[in-house]
Design a protein around this motif. Structure first.
Motif, short mmCIF file in Angstrom:
data_model
loop_
_atom_site.label_atom_id
_atom_site.label_comp_id
_atom_site.label_asym_id
_atom_site.label_seq_id
_atom_site.Cartn_x
_atom_site.Cartn_y
_atom_site.Cartn_z
N ALA A 38 9.93 6.60 6.36
CA ALA A 38 11.31 7.04 6.58
C ALA A 38 11.51 8.50 6.18
O ALA A 38 12.33 9.21 6.77
CB ALA A 38 12.28 6.15 5.81
N PHE A 39 10.73 8.96 5.18
CA PHE A 39 10.90 10.34 4.70
C PHE A 39 10.30 11.35 5.66
O PHE A 39 10.54 12.56 5.52
CB PHE A 39 10.28 10.50 3.31
N ARG A 40 9.52 10.88 6.64
CA ARG A 40 8.95 11.82 7.61
C ARG A 40 10.02 12.45 8.48
O ARG A 40 9.76 13.45 9.15
CB ARG A 40 7.91 11.11 8.48
N LEU A 41 11.22 11.86 8.47
CA LEU A 41 12.33 12.44 9.21
C LEU A 41 12.56 13.88 8.76
O LEU A 41 12.88 14.75 9.58
CB LEU A 41 13.60 11.61 8.97
N PHE A 42 12.38 14.15 7.46
CA PHE A 42 12.62 15.49 6.94
C PHE A 42 11.33 16.29 6.75
O PHE A 42 11.38 17.50 6.60
CB PHE A 42 13.41 15.42 5.63
N ARG A 43 10.19 15.63 6.76
CA ARG A 43 8.93 16.37 6.66
C ARG A 43 8.56 17.01 7.99
O ARG A 43 7.88 18.03 8.03
CB ARG A 43 7.82 15.42 6.20
N ASN A 44 8.98 16.39 9.08
CA ASN A 44 8.76 16.92 10.42
C ASN A 44 9.87 17.94 10.71
O ASN A 44 11.05 17.60 10.71
CB ASN A 44 8.80 15.76 11.43
#
Length: 406
Positions: free
Chosen positions: A199-205
């Motif tokens: 779910a945190f990949r939303l902001f890592r991308n």
């Protein structure tokens, strides 16, 4: 075009609108409850806010567990719609005005967290390079029209709240049947092995991060406008006619339905346009116009009703026109198999933000007044959203949007 695609898209949209009748029913039932019994102070506000709070909690849990990607979205939506129908029907057995009704509405909102974002992923699975914006726009347009529906019902005199609640549960059951008749689309990607950090990949991308920042700017404005445009129109009509009773009739309710319902056309039109000229352009244009309407709402207050409603319809079209395009951007920028989780995380953050602006509006109205710029504060969101989407347009990630159109 894959065989049967138009019918499947119709089924997905119909199922989503029918299931989300569970959300809309509270807005329609509340005034009828108030006519039947004396409700506790703040009860109607909590009746509406509880659904959104439950939805936020549900989307956080769903994204953290990766449910929209790990499970078949059709079965997830069907199960959630049936559970929501049961919880909603429970209200019929509860005392009118009891706080247990608010709790039931919160649980209903939590079930809808497994209906709306997975529905967008399901629709995106049937999209191609040239119609992703349109397909998601159709979905959001249907939801927009459903959100406006209770205002039309109230303008026509309303329905017995028990009929409204029972009909919403029946609609959700029908939605479960419809969604199970849908096939997975050719672009449906299997999920990678589950990790809570997905779910945190939303902001890592960087691409999905900028699209989500744009979405948050849009949501800062959208639901506060939807929640308070009715009281604004009522007060404006009363100010024009010089009598408080002038804003209490059905005219304001009809106008509210027209303003909100016009957004359905905006969603579809923006979807068609975004697939041809680019998502970043359309979202920037929409937020620039809707933000301007935020600012103009103050000077227009108390003007001739025709002028006020005309401004409201322009606002109603543009305030939600870009909504689907932020979701479409995430589906195009997300890593394969994680679109559902990222859409759910994005939606959760956006709806959590709406709780702040909806609750802030009474304070702003009390201190600034409708004519003094209470709505103008909402313009901050679209302004920052425009900055985020302009940065996305200038980045290499934009080549993955709308078939390379940005």
């Amino acid at each position: 075009m894959p065989p049967g695609k138009p019918l499947i898209v119709v089924l997905i949209v119909a199922a989503q609108v029918l299931a989300l009748a569970l959300w809309f029913s509270g807005t329609a039932a509340g005034p009828a409850m108030a006519r039947e019994a004396e409700l506790p102070a703040g009860f109607l506000a909590w009746l509406t806010s509880a659904v959104q709070a439950g939805f936020v909690a549900g989307t956080l849990a769903s994204a953290g567990l990766g449910l929209p990607d790990r499970l078949d979205p059709r079965r997830l939506i069907a199960a959630a719609a049936l559970l929501g129908a049961a919880v909603n029907a429970l209200i019929l057995t509860l005392p009118v005005g009891h706080w247990s009704v608010v709790a039931a509405r919160a649980l209903t909102g939590a079930t809808l967290a497994c209906v709306y974002p997975p529905g967008m992923k399901l629709a995106a699975g049937w999209a191609d390079r040239n119609d992703t914006g349109l397909l998601v726009g159709l979905l959001v347009g249907g939801v927009t029209l459903g959100s406006a529906g209770p205002h039309l019902a109230n303008a026509l005199g309303g329905l017995d709240w028990r009929v409204t609640v029972a009909a919403a549960s029946a609609a959700a059951v029908a939605a479960a049947g419809l969604i199970l008749a849908v096939r997975l689309g050719p672009r449906h990607a299997p999920a990678p092995p589950f990790r809570p950090s997905h779910a945190f990949r939303l902001f890592r991308n960087r691409g999905t991060r900028l699209a989500t920042l744009g979405y948050l700017g849009h949501m800062w404005e959208l639901y506060a406008m939807w929640a308070w445009i009715g009281p604004y129109l009522s007060a404006s009509f009363a100010a024009w006619h010089g009598t408080p009773d002038a804003g209490a009739g059905p005219a304001a309710a009809f106008a509210t339905f027209a303003v909100m319902g016009s957004g359905a056309l905006g969603c579809i039109g923006a979807g068609l346009l975004a697939d041809r000229v680019g998502r970043t352009r359309v979202t920037i244009w929409a937020m620039a116009i809707s933000g301007t309407c935020c600012v103009l709402a103050g000077p227009a207050f108390g003007a001739h009703p025709v002028l006020v409603v005309a401004l409201g319809i322009i606002w109603g079209v543009t305030v939600v026109a870009d909504s689907a395009q932020f979701s479409a951007s995430v589906t195009e920028l997300a890593e394969p198999g994680l679109a559902g989780t990222m859409l759910t995380a994005q939606t959760s953050l956006g709806f959590a933000l709406t709780l702040v602006t909806i609750q802030a509006m009474p304070w702003l109205v009390a201190r600034l007044g409708w004519s003094g710029g209470a709505f103008a504060v909402l313009a901050v969101g679209p302004a920052l959203g425009c900055v985020a989407m302009a940065r996305l347009r200038a980045s290499p990630m934009a080549e993955r949007l709308a078939g390379g159109r940005g």
